[in-house]
Write a protein that holds these residues in place. Structure first.
Motif, PDB file in Angstrom:
ATOM      1  N   UNK A   1     -62.747  73.404-122.345  1.00 11.92           N
ATOM      2  CA  UNK A   1     -61.817  72.875-121.345  1.00 11.92           C
ATOM      3  C   UNK A   1     -60.925  73.963-120.764  1.00 11.92           C
ATOM      4  N   UNK A   2     -60.400  74.852-121.614  1.00 12.62           N
ATOM      5  CA  UNK A   2     -59.474  75.870-121.096  1.00 12.62           C
ATOM      6  C   UNK A   2     -60.202  77.051-120.481  1.00 12.62           C
ATOM      7  N   UNK A   3     -61.524  77.086-120.600  1.00 10.24           N
ATOM      8  CA  UNK A   3     -62.275  78.205-120.004  1.00 10.24           C
ATOM      9  C   UNK A   3     -62.540  77.991-118.517  1.00 10.24           C
ATOM     10  N   UNK A   4     -62.263  76.799-118.011  1.00 13.63           N
ATOM     11  CA  UNK A   4     -62.501  76.505-116.602  1.00 13.63           C
ATOM     12  C   UNK A   4     -61.336  77.028-115.741  1.00 13.63           C
ATOM     13  N   UNK A   5     -61.576  77.237-114.469  1.00 12.13           N
ATOM     14  CA  UNK A   5     -60.536  77.874-113.635  1.00 12.13           C
ATOM     15  C   UNK A   5     -59.368  76.976-113.282  1.00 12.13           C
ATOM     16  N   UNK A   6     -59.558  75.663-113.330  1.00  6.93           N
ATOM     17  CA  UNK A   6     -58.460  74.768-113.006  1.00  6.93           C
ATOM     18  C   UNK A   6     -58.608  73.493-113.824  1.00  6.93           C
TER      19      UNK A   6
ATOM     20  N   UNK B   1     -57.033  64.151-124.903  1.00  7.50           N
ATOM     21  CA  UNK B   1     -57.039  63.399-123.645  1.00  7.50           C
ATOM     22  C   UNK B   1     -57.073  64.348-122.449  1.00  7.50           C
ATOM     23  N   UNK B   2     -56.298  65.440-122.530  1.00  7.07           N
ATOM     24  CA  UNK B   2     -56.311  66.402-121.424  1.00  7.07           C
ATOM     25  C   UNK B   2     -57.698  67.029-121.286  1.00  7.07           C
ATOM     26  N   UNK B   3     -58.297  67.398-122.436  1.00  2.00           N
ATOM     27  CA  UNK B   3     -59.627  68.019-122.396  1.00  2.00           C
ATOM     28  C   UNK B   3     -60.668  67.050-121.852  1.00  2.00           C
TER      29      UNK B   3
ATOM     30  N   UNK C   1     -63.194  64.896-114.735  1.00  3.03           N
ATOM     31  CA  UNK C   1     -62.759  64.927-113.340  1.00  3.03           C
ATOM     32  C   UNK C   1     -62.246  66.273-112.872  1.00  3.03           C
ATOM     33  N   UNK C   2     -62.006  67.190-113.792  1.00  2.00           N
ATOM     34  CA  UNK C   2     -61.432  68.464-113.397  1.00  2.00           C
ATOM     35  C   UNK C   2     -60.015  68.277-112.891  1.00  2.00           C
ATOM     36  N   UNK C   3     -59.613  69.111-111.944  1.00  2.32           N
ATOM     37  CA  UNK C   3     -58.260  69.010-111.406  1.00  2.32           C
ATOM     38  C   UNK C   3     -57.987  70.155-110.473  1.00  2.32           C
ATOM     39  N   UNK C   4     -56.868  70.044-109.766  1.00  2.00           N
ATOM     40  CA  UNK C   4     -56.566  71.032-108.737  1.00  2.00           C
ATOM     41  C   UNK C   4     -55.551  72.075-109.189  1.00  2.00           C
ATOM     42  N   UNK C   5     -55.054  71.969-110.413  1.00  2.00           N
ATOM     43  CA  UNK C   5     -54.014  72.897-110.885  1.00  2.00           C
ATOM     44  C   UNK C   5     -54.684  74.128-111.483  1.00  2.00           C
ATOM     45  N   UNK C   6     -54.613  75.236-110.749  1.00  3.92           N
ATOM     46  CA  UNK C   6     -55.298  76.450-111.207  1.00  3.92           C
ATOM     47  C   UNK C   6     -54.662  77.059-112.447  1.00  3.92           C
ATOM     48  N   UNK C   7     -53.381  76.792-112.681  1.00  3.54           N
ATOM     49  CA  UNK C   7     -52.735  77.384-113.844  1.00  3.54           C
ATOM     50  C   UNK C   7     -52.796  76.535-115.098  1.00  3.54           C
ATOM     51  N   UNK C   8     -53.304  75.293-114.973  1.00  6.27           N
ATOM     52  CA  UNK C   8     -53.235  74.363-116.101  1.00  6.27           C
ATOM     53  C   UNK C   8     -53.961  74.853-117.358  1.00  6.27           C
ATOM     54  N   UNK C   9     -55.208  75.333-117.268  1.00  4.26           N
ATOM     55  CA  UNK C   9     -55.883  75.757-118.495  1.00  4.26           C
ATOM     56  C   UNK C   9     -55.115  76.845-119.251  1.00  4.26           C
TER      57      UNK C   9
END
Length: 409
Positions: free
Chosen positions: A343-348, A378-380, A386-394
């Motif tokens: 999950x945290x390896x993705x860009x957003x 739950x976040x993962x 669905x992914x997400x638009x927040x590039x800094x989240x991961x």
């Protein structure tokens, strides 16, 4: 004695919450307000065998305490001892035909390696019983001279009746105390003691056993409880914030230690909160060196298990709960670690701000690590679906999991 190297704790935006934690002495939750420097003493190992999962679970719990405090922008003054001379250590050395000093040093070194691998924050002061003896002797002499201790055939015992608060840490009745005293290193049946519960402060030298100069006490070695009292008073003083350890230390160890310190100083309490971690079992019994039903951190590491997965297995259980170690527990942790890292390896991803606050709230609520893990799950899951638009989240999630849970993603 030196501790182990500290892993870096990432700084998070905002500020954590004050810790509400279960206090054995009151039987309920208390909110800790340590001031700018939080003070904690956690009882260490008797180094005659490697670090098992029961040890790891206990020290993981108090690592979380430190991390919650650090997140509130406090400094933490953490002290831990090593009982590097005691009957179980000497008995194991004799059984295995080893020098007791060599055995203690070797197992302490392995403990440091395990703590480093698990990324548990080290104590500021890591003190062995042997190096503390020069500070222990004057305390025993003072207790004797003030009438709070007495000699019996060369040994020196503490009189529990000298502390009006004796019994308030564990809340046990006399019958229960006698049973536990006999099981946990006491000698309630010894003839000549003023009270069967009186613990030994100084053991006169025995033939074939190590001993040290005790001044007016004669040659000998210290009792178990006074060791921790001397170290805590020297480095933390009275009224420190948390006295920690496994639940099997509430009586007699923490009960007796509190009474020693309170009799010595005339102040109360020794610690503001007494916090105890549950026991980890294996095959239906508490994991213990005496039973030999142990799962060692070092063996899991040698088998190629990621220390982060070991830590997640510990975090999946509330620190006060008694629980059973199984292959399934470890397998679930390995699978969770893989999901989180993916999950945290993705860009957003989904926004992480709410997640950070969920983790903070869970840990501030009596170190509810399972609730914190569920929040990250739950976040993962949202990231995966669905992914997400927040590039800094991961990156924020990765830093929060590291800072608050000690797990490197």
């Amino acid at each position: 004695m030196h501790a182990w190297p500290a892993s870096e704790v990432p700084a998070l935006p905002g500020k954590g919450r004050d810790l509400r934690i279960h206090d054995t002495a009151t039987g309920g939750l208390v909110t800790l307000d340590p001031g700018p420097v939080a003070r904690i003493y956690v009882c260490g190992i008797t180094p005659y065998d490697a670090t098992h999962m029961g040890h790891a679970a206990t020290y993981n719990a108090f690592d979380l305490v430190q991390r919650v405090w650090l997140d509130t922008k406090r400094q933490v003054h953490y002290v831990q001892n090593v009982t590097d001379v005691d009957d179980p250590l000497l008995e194991r050395a004799t059984r295995d035909g080893k020098d007791w000093v060599e055995l203690a040093e070797g197992e302490t070194a392995l403990f440091r390696e395990d703590m480093t691998a698990l990324r548990l924050l080290p104590p500021k002061h890591y003190i062995g019983a042997v190096e503390a003896i020069p500070g222990i002797v004057p305390l025993v002499e003072r207790l004797r001279d003030m009438g709070a201790a007495y000699e019996l055939e060369g040994d020196v015992y503490f009189s529990v009746e000298s502390d009006t608060h004796f019994g308030e840490v564990s809340g046990l009745d006399t019958a229960a105390m006698k049973l536990l005293s006999a099981e946990r290193g006491g000698d309630p049946e010894r003839v000549g003691k003023k009270n069967p519960l009186d613990p030994m402060l100084w053991m006169a030298a025995r033939e074939g056993e190590p001993s040290w100069d005790g001044g007016s006490l004669g040659r000998g070695r210290p009792g178990w409880h006074i060791e921790c009292v001397a170290i805590a008073l020297d480095h933390l003083g009275m009224g420190f914030d948390v006295q920690g350890g496994g639940s099997d230390l509430a009586f007699p160890h923490h009960e007796m230690g509190a009474s020693h310190a309170q009799a010595l100083t005339g102040e109360y309490p020794f610690a503001k909160a007494y916090v105890h971690a549950g026991m980890v079992g294996l095959d239906g019994a508490k994991m213990s060196k005496s039973k030999g039903n142990l799962v060692f951190v070092s063996q899991l590491r040698r088998d190629g298990v990621d220390p982060a997965a070991i830590r997640l297995a510990l975090l999946a259980h509330h620190y006060r709960a008694d629980w059973e170690w199984t292959d399934a527990v470890l397998a679930e942790a390995v699978e969770r670690l893989g999901r989180w890292r993916a999950a945290v390896s993705r860009p957003d991803g989904p926004s992480a701000e709410a997640l950070v606050e969920e983790i903070r709230e869970a840990l501030a609520n009596d170190l509810d690590a399972p609730a914190a893990l569920a929040a990250v799950d739950r976040w993962a899951a949202g990231q995966a679906s669905a992914g997400g638009a927040d590039e800094g989240a991961p990156g924020v999630v990765s830093r929060a999991v590291d800072a608050l849970l000690g797990v490197a993603l």
